[in-house]
Write an enzyme that holds these catalytic residues in place. Sequence first.
Site, PDB file in Angstrom:
ATOM      1  N   SER A 140      13.206  -6.162   0.837  1.00  0.00           N
ATOM      2  CA  SER A 140      12.809  -5.112   1.774  1.00  0.00           C
ATOM      3  C   SER A 140      11.419  -5.332   2.356  1.00  0.00           C
ATOM      4  CB  SER A 140      12.842  -3.742   1.075  1.00  0.00           C
ATOM      5  OG  SER A 140      11.883  -3.725   0.025  1.00  0.00           O
ATOM      6  N   GLY A 141      10.661  -6.290   1.817  1.00  0.00           N
ATOM      7  CA  GLY A 141       9.294  -6.526   2.276  1.00  0.00           C
ATOM      8  C   GLY A 141       8.253  -5.884   1.382  1.00  0.00           C
ATOM      9  N   LYS A 142       8.689  -5.352   0.233  1.00  0.00           N
ATOM     10  CA  LYS A 142       7.763  -4.623  -0.641  1.00  0.00           C
ATOM     11  C   LYS A 142       6.689  -5.520  -1.255  1.00  0.00           C
ATOM     12  CE  LYS A 142      11.116  -4.690  -4.366  1.00  0.00           C
ATOM     13  NZ  LYS A 142      11.954  -5.625  -3.600  1.00  0.00           N
TER      14      LYS A 142
ATOM     15  N   HIS B  98       5.949 -16.820  -2.920  1.00  0.00           N
ATOM     16  CA  HIS B  98       4.885 -15.893  -3.323  1.00  0.00           C
ATOM     17  C   HIS B  98       3.572 -16.644  -3.539  1.00  0.00           C
ATOM     18  CE1 HIS B  98       6.985 -12.017  -3.940  1.00  0.00           C
ATOM     19  NE2 HIS B  98       8.041 -12.772  -4.169  1.00  0.00           N
TER      20      HIS B  98
ATOM     21  N   ARG C 291       0.011 -16.138  -1.338  1.00  0.00           N
ATOM     22  CA  ARG C 291      -1.304 -15.824  -1.915  1.00  0.00           C
ATOM     23  C   ARG C 291      -2.318 -16.908  -1.580  1.00  0.00           C
ATOM     24  NH1 ARG C 291       1.997 -14.582  -6.109  1.00  0.00           N
ATOM     25  NH2 ARG C 291       1.292 -16.289  -7.433  1.00  0.00           N
TER      26      ARG C 291
ATOM     27  N   GLU D 225       0.932 -15.584 -15.337  1.00  0.00           N
ATOM     28  CA  GLU D 225       2.385 -15.696 -15.458  1.00  0.00           C
ATOM     29  C   GLU D 225       2.761 -15.178 -16.835  1.00  0.00           C
ATOM     30  OE1 GLU D 225       3.715 -19.597 -14.378  1.00  0.00           O
ATOM     31  OE2 GLU D 225       2.701 -19.477 -12.437  1.00  0.00           O
TER      32      GLU D 225
END
Length: 193
Positions: free
Chosen positions: A16-18, A58, A62, A73
Amino acid sequence: MAQAESIVFITGGVRSGKSSFAERLTADIWRQSNAGQLHYIAAMQASDAEMKKRILKHQEGRSQSGLEWITWEKPVSIGELADSFQEQDVVLLDCLTTWLNNELFFEKSEWQEEFFLAHLFEEMWNGIRLIAQRARTLVIVSNEVLHEPIASNELVFQYSRLLGKLHQQIVVSASKAFLVESGTPVEMKGVGK
């Protein structure tokens, strides 16, 4: 101890783009503080090719942000990181649903035990609380999986039940909560709500 605005909750459907919104919001909160470190707690594990692609995406996002994210992690026992954060730090946890999944499958045979589920809820909530108390702000991303009919699978039912309980507890304690749909964040709790 951190300020009252120490938990921000972001949820939405898969893809959803969250996460992108959460990264931008976390960076904005950090910039406003003009102090502390910017942290990212990654709960995802590279279990297959698709997960590896998502993790890489991801990491690249960043890296391209120009910000110095400190990445942790940590697929289980995330609360153990609490002592790693300082009062002005801003922390992004992505994501609660993955973390819960990891915890349930870490102890494969115990998910049917009510005692185990109650203990897991307390352990996860205490971990969230401890990080929020140590850091200036903790931003938590989670998937909104509770709108779908729950299958007759007992594990899926227990997972959904525990996730819903965590969502409710987090939102009660959060200063802000957002629902992201089709890349658009909607503020559900916060200023003026």
